[in-house]
Design a protein around this motif. Structure first.
Motif, mmCIF file in Angstrom:
data_model
loop_
_atom_site.group_PDB
_atom_site.id
_atom_site.type_symbol
_atom_site.label_atom_id
_atom_site.label_comp_id
_atom_site.label_asym_id
_atom_site.label_seq_id
_atom_site.Cartn_x
_atom_site.Cartn_y
_atom_site.Cartn_z
ATOM 1 N N UNK A 332 -0.390 4.682 11.128
ATOM 2 C CA UNK A 332 0.786 4.687 10.256
ATOM 3 C C UNK A 332 0.481 3.932 8.962
ATOM 4 N N UNK A 333 1.275 4.200 7.952
ATOM 5 C CA UNK A 333 1.181 3.503 6.668
ATOM 6 C C UNK A 333 2.546 2.943 6.295
ATOM 7 N N UNK A 334 2.578 1.646 5.963
ATOM 8 C CA UNK A 334 3.783 0.978 5.500
ATOM 9 C C UNK A 334 3.485 0.385 4.125
ATOM 10 N N UNK A 335 4.424 0.532 3.186
ATOM 11 C CA UNK A 335 4.151 0.079 1.819
ATOM 12 C C UNK A 335 5.360 -0.648 1.234
ATOM 13 N N UNK A 336 5.055 -1.507 0.285
ATOM 14 C CA UNK A 336 6.060 -2.151 -0.562
ATOM 15 C C UNK A 336 5.331 -2.627 -1.810
ATOM 16 N N UNK A 337 5.745 -2.131 -2.965
ATOM 17 C CA UNK A 337 5.002 -2.422 -4.178
ATOM 18 C C UNK A 337 3.569 -1.916 -4.043
ATOM 19 N N UNK A 338 2.599 -2.771 -4.371
ATOM 20 C CA UNK A 338 1.190 -2.432 -4.234
ATOM 21 C C UNK A 338 0.615 -2.912 -2.898
ATOM 22 N N UNK A 339 1.443 -3.417 -2.020
ATOM 23 C CA UNK A 339 0.991 -3.870 -0.699
ATOM 24 C C UNK A 339 1.033 -2.698 0.276
ATOM 25 N N UNK A 340 -0.113 -2.347 0.837
ATOM 26 C CA UNK A 340 -0.223 -1.236 1.773
ATOM 27 C C UNK A 340 -0.783 -1.759 3.083
ATOM 28 N N UNK A 440 2.611 -7.275 -4.004
ATOM 29 C CA UNK A 440 1.205 -7.043 -3.673
ATOM 30 C C UNK A 440 0.761 -8.059 -2.622
ATOM 31 N N UNK A 441 -0.446 -7.911 -2.160
ATOM 32 C CA UNK A 441 -1.026 -8.897 -1.249
ATOM 33 C C UNK A 441 -1.533 -10.069 -2.080
ATOM 34 N N UNK A 442 -1.040 -11.261 -1.774
ATOM 35 C CA UNK A 442 -1.469 -12.458 -2.501
ATOM 36 C C UNK A 442 -2.810 -12.966 -1.981
ATOM 37 N N UNK A 443 -2.921 -13.079 -0.669
ATOM 38 C CA UNK A 443 -4.192 -13.495 -0.069
ATOM 39 C C UNK A 443 -4.211 -13.118 1.402
#
Length: 624
Positions: A332-340, A440-443
């Protein structure tokens, strides 16, 4: 650059070490005397095995405590040396390492020492042996390389030269530029070791804490630059005394060692080009790797498990939207903004949720993968259909799969078209769009096995050009956790590597140290409010923390109440503010959401003990 490695660097028998070095791609080896003494193989057999493996036998070492002694002891030392010369003839080794005397020297006189060493050199010449005289940093009367070189000049024999060891020079902060004053033909051998900067006696530092180039704090590219300018073109060898390396698999350690040499060769050439210009001509030929730009962002993070239902629910509670199920795989793929976030259930029998793969945006995935493979990374091949994207990937030291993906500036990536948003969504997420507060993913924080921590640092530094930041240690209820942040200069990639206390890695005592993904957001309170409405189980923060927070920062009452209501943590420095919260742990994974205000660049390190204690408490109570 011709590469060599001392057998003392590795675990195992001499024969196992030799095979590991050959398989890793080394040109030659130094035979450490103790390895030969305990081997059941004859010198002739070791010589034959080296030939079969394509290894040169570059050095026999070490010969200790020779010069600066009385006449009776000198005669005994000459007798001992002659026996070693005969042994070296059987082995086919023509160079012996002679360390400056640390134990038996009683005469502090360079002329007298040179006279005794001249007798040794004359004896060695009868057997076709060269002597490489090395200054040990703790030598009794000779402890620096320039002093040792002065004595070599006094000896004045063609078969008597010097050995330069980066540890003995750099650990004492000697200026290595003096290397360029030594004639290249008198530098008989070079040994390299990196090391972390430590406040301890140099002997203990040397015997237990050396690491491969790129895993410590020494400027080895600068050291090598002086050596290359001097005209040296002989073997460049690793001599690493390290308790961890001598306990771990010799094949893996040899590969790590070879990666460090390939990386250092490139760094040396870059150093010389920057210092001397691109047109420099040197006797030593230095190879280059494919040039790639730094990764520009996280492309995706993959969580893998047999049952991912709890992970899916956590993502929904954090405001992620369901973006689809893969058309051919249980993914599955879950997204929010540039965070995948990819949720993967294939080939995951009995696996609890764990971070299995990281995708990085790179300008040229093929070139980046080629660089990684040349740095001894193992390629990862995942099955794909004819109409699916073929992604470049290699395996990191902890088995995390590293995917090198085509950079995308518009928020879309080619592989996303393989996911169908109309199938497979949980009932609670069907038709619910992403909240949009997370950007996005910060770290990402990855736990590392203690025995492969240094290897991981070098892997990410060499393959992805991530810069090491100063390491930190934070207390947990069962010991200190060491953390090493690796990042790009623009901070788009931040990767924290942690070594957990050993008790947390032992399955009989507690679960494995968890890993997590931290998401950046524009409004942490709004994310927390929505997450609470959707039933998120926050990691609880004790009231004592907030009392201390108020004492340190004198926060406005309403703001402090908001922090406490949502179990939010807070930090502040001269550059800005940092707000964050943690979810409960599912399997081996939890999530963090962070809001950076102004120029705050840290990770809320003062709050980490609070998080570790809360996670430990929940584990003891049987909760995530």
């Amino acid at each position: 650059m011709r590469t060599s490695i001392a057998t003392v660097c590795l675990s195992g028998t001499l024969e196992e070490k030799m095979r590991a070095c050959a398989d890793a791609g080394f040109d030659g080896i130094e035979i450490f005397e103790q390895d030969l003494l305990v081997s059941p193989s004859s010198p002739a057999r070791i010589r034959a095995l080296a030939g079969e493996l394509g290894l040169s036998l570059d050095l026999y070492q070490p010969f200790r405590d020779f010069e600066g002694v009385g006449e009776d002891l000198l005669e005994a030392n000459l007798y001992r040396a002659e026996a070693k010369f005969k042994l070296m003839n059987q082995l086919g080794v023509d160079t012996m390492l002679l360390c400056t005397n640390v134990a038996t020297a009683t005469v502090d006189d360079d002329e007298a020492a040179a006279a005794q060493l001249r007798r040794l050199g004359q004896l060695a010449a009868k057997y076709g042996v060269r002597i490489a005289y090395e200054a040990l940093a703790w030598g009794r009367f000779v402890s620096d390389f320039e002093h040792a070189w002065w004595i070599v000049e006094l000896v004045d024999l063609p078969n008597f030269g010097t050995c330069l060891d980066s540890f003995h020079i750099l650990s004492r902060n000697w200026d290595p530029s003096g290397i360029e004053k030594i004639p290249a033909e008198k530098i008989f051998f070079v040994q390299l070791a990196d090391a972390p900067r430590m406040s301890m006696d140099v002997l203990s530092w040397s015997r237990h804490h050396r690491v491969f180039p790129g895993e410590g704090d020494f400027d080895l590219a600068g050291f090598m630059g002086h050596l290359v300018r001097a005209g040296y073109d002989g073997p460049v060898s690793l001599e690493i005394f390290n308790d961890v390396f001598r306990q771990t698999d010799e094949v893996r350690t040899a590969v790590d060692a070879m990666r460090s040499m390939i990386w250092l060769e490139e760094q040396t050439l870059l150093h010389l080009q920057e210092a001397d210009g691109p047109g420099g001509r040197y006797a030593m030929k230095l190879a280059t790797l494919p040039k790639v730009d730094d990764p520009s962002g996280f492309n995706f993070t993959e969580v893998k498990a047999e049952d991912t239902a709890q992970v899916q629910e956590l993502l929904y509670q954090l405001g992620f939207g369901y973006a689809g199920r893969h058309r051919t795989k249980p993914v599955q793929l879950w997204t929010q903004g540039q965070a995948r976030i990819i949720i993967n259930e294939q080939q995951a029998r009995k696996m609890e949720p764990t971070i299995a793969a990281l995708g990085f945006d790179v300008e040229n995935p093929v070139a980046a993968a080629s660089r990684a493979v040349q740095l001894k990374a193992t390629p990862v091949l995942r099955p794909s259909q004819a109409d699916e994207e073929v992604l470049q990937a290699v395996s990191a030291p902890d088995s995390t799969e590293i995917f090198l993906c085509e950079a995308s500036g518009d928020g879309t990536v080619a592989w996303m078209k393989e996911f169908n948003p109309r199938t497979g969504a949980p009932d609670y997420a069907a038709g619910v769009p992403a909240a949009g507060l997370i950007t996005h993913v910060d770290h990402v924080n990855l736990a590392q096995p203690w025995q492969h921590y240094d290897e991981a640092v070098l892997f990410y530094e060499s393959t992805l050009s991530l810069d090491r930041q100063p390491s930190t240690e934070v207390p947990s209820p069962v010991g200190l956790v060491r953390s090493q942040v690796m990042r790009t200069e623009d901070r788009r990639i931040r990767l924290a590597l942690n070594i957990a206390p050993l008790v947390l890695e032992h399955p009989a005592s507690a679960p494995r140290y968890p890993q997590h993904v931290a998401f950046a957001c524009t409004d942490l309170v709004a994310v927390a409010r929505r997450a609470l409405e959707r039933g998120l189980d926050f990691l609880p923060v004790p009231a004592n923390y907030y009392a201390d927070l108020q004492a340190r920062f004198r926060l406005a009452d309403g703001f402090l109440e908001t922090l406490q209501q949502y179990n939010l943590l807070y930090d502040r420095d001269e550059d800005g503010e940092f707000l964050h919260f943690y979810t409960a742990t599912v399997g081996n994974v939890f999530f963090e959401v962070v809001e950076r205000r102004a120029g705050y660049d840290g990770y809320g390190a003062p709050n980490t003990p609070v998080r570790l204690a809360a996670q430990y408490g929940r584990t003891r109570r049987g909760r995530g």
